[in-house]
Design a protein around this motif. Structure first.
Motif, PDB file in Angstrom:
ATOM      1  N   ALA A 220     -95.304 -64.621 107.750  1.00 30.67           N
ATOM      2  CA  ALA A 220     -94.919 -63.252 107.147  1.00 30.67           C
ATOM      3  C   ALA A 220     -95.087 -62.473 107.670  1.00 30.67           C
ATOM      4  O   ALA A 220     -95.931 -62.134 108.978  1.00 30.67           O
ATOM      5  CB  ALA A 220     -96.557 -64.102 106.442  1.00 30.67           C
ATOM      6  N   VAL A 221     -94.093 -61.766 107.582  1.00 26.87           N
ATOM      7  CA  VAL A 221     -94.575 -60.224 108.329  1.00 26.87           C
ATOM      8  C   VAL A 221     -94.339 -59.127 107.424  1.00 26.87           C
ATOM      9  O   VAL A 221     -93.847 -59.461 106.080  1.00 26.87           O
ATOM     10  CB  VAL A 221     -93.200 -60.089 108.608  1.00 26.87           C
ATOM     11  N   ILE A 222     -95.737 -58.788 107.080  1.00 22.70           N
ATOM     12  CA  ILE A 222     -95.621 -57.601 106.366  1.00 22.70           C
ATOM     13  C   ILE A 222     -95.070 -56.105 106.498  1.00 22.70           C
ATOM     14  O   ILE A 222     -95.591 -55.720 107.823  1.00 22.70           O
ATOM     15  CB  ILE A 222     -97.428 -57.246 105.602  1.00 22.70           C
ATOM     16  N   PRO A 223     -93.615 -55.132 105.796  1.00 23.08           N
ATOM     17  CA  PRO A 223     -93.639 -54.230 106.421  1.00 23.08           C
ATOM     18  C   PRO A 223     -95.046 -52.787 106.193  1.00 23.08           C
ATOM     19  O   PRO A 223     -95.912 -53.018 105.155  1.00 23.08           O
ATOM     20  CB  PRO A 223     -92.748 -53.456 105.076  1.00 23.08           C
TER      21      PRO A 223
ATOM     22  N   ARG B 204     -87.487 -50.100 106.503  1.00 24.52           N
ATOM     23  CA  ARG B 204     -88.325 -50.967 106.606  1.00 24.52           C
ATOM     24  C   ARG B 204     -88.751 -51.585 107.587  1.00 24.52           C
ATOM     25  O   ARG B 204     -87.866 -52.476 108.592  1.00 24.52           O
ATOM     26  CB  ARG B 204     -88.350 -51.866 104.868  1.00 24.52           C
ATOM     27  N   ALA B 205     -90.086 -51.711 108.456  1.00 23.00           N
ATOM     28  CA  ALA B 205     -89.834 -52.362 109.453  1.00 23.00           C
ATOM     29  C   ALA B 205     -91.393 -53.266 109.336  1.00 23.00           C
ATOM     30  O   ALA B 205     -92.666 -52.916 108.522  1.00 23.00           O
ATOM     31  CB  ALA B 205     -89.591 -51.772 110.804  1.00 23.00           C
TER      32      ALA B 205
ATOM     33  N   ALA C  64     -86.935 -55.721 110.914  1.00 26.57           N
ATOM     34  CA  ALA C  64     -86.017 -54.227 110.702  1.00 26.57           C
ATOM     35  C   ALA C  64     -85.078 -54.464 109.420  1.00 26.57           C
ATOM     36  O   ALA C  64     -84.464 -54.635 109.689  1.00 26.57           O
ATOM     37  CB  ALA C  64     -86.117 -53.293 111.925  1.00 26.57           C
ATOM     38  N   GLN C  65     -85.040 -53.634 108.922  1.00 22.40           N
ATOM     39  CA  GLN C  65     -84.025 -53.888 107.837  1.00 22.40           C
ATOM     40  C   GLN C  65     -84.060 -52.407 107.413  1.00 22.40           C
ATOM     41  O   GLN C  65     -84.958 -51.187 107.549  1.00 22.40           O
ATOM     42  CB  GLN C  65     -84.739 -54.493 106.695  1.00 22.40           C
TER      43      GLN C  65
END
Length: 153
Positions: free
Chosen positions: A112-115, A92-93, A84-85
């Motif tokens: 890899a994490v996709i928002p 954005r998460a 989370a940002q």
């Protein structure tokens, strides 16, 4: 305004403040990865940690998060990574669940994490990595590490 309505307002404000304090108080694991409390001696997964810097890719459409896993023997398990940002007034998460194969060593995997809606940006984010080790039997040990980390290009 009556004394009764003032008391109600003060009580409501106090309850909201107490709830906010509890919600935003960092957990004891904010900088130290947790190990399972009742970990069996023959549990395959022995440690799980979130790295300190994620690598942005594709103009923020993904971030590669380093996760270190330590296993006492070869095993497979699912790892969940959440990022989370806050950027300005927007959040954005993203979340990813990935199957990890672990040898009987300590190794780093990049997940890899996709928002979901907006791209990640350079700067500070908060990450959570978790996994359950149910090897070799019916009891499972939960592992979690959560802390702020940097997103860089």
């Amino acid at each position: 305004m009556t004394v009764r309505s003032i008391r109600r307002s003060l009580l409501a404000t106090g309850l909201v403040a107490a709830a906010a304090t509890l919600a935003f108080t960092p957990s004891a694991s904010a900088s130290v990865p947790l190990r399972a409390a009742a970990q069996a001696d023959d549990s395959a997964l022995t440690a799980l940690t979130l790295g300190s810097t994620g690598k942005l890719d594709a103009n923020g459409a993904a971030v590669f998060v380093p996760v270190t896993v330590t296993c006492s023997k070869a095993t497979e398990f699912d790892v969940t990574v959440k990022v989370a940002q806050a950027v300005g007034q927007t959040m954005r998460a993203g979340t990813t669940v990935r199957r990890v194969t672990c040898a009987a060593t300590t190794q780093e995997v990049r997940i890899a994490v996709i928002p979901v809606e907006r791209p990640f940006a350079q700067g500070v984010a908060f990450g959570v990595v978790s996994a359950n080790s149910c090897d070799p039997g019916p009891t499972c040990n939960a592992f979690i590490d959560e802390h702020r980390f940097d997103l860089a290009r």
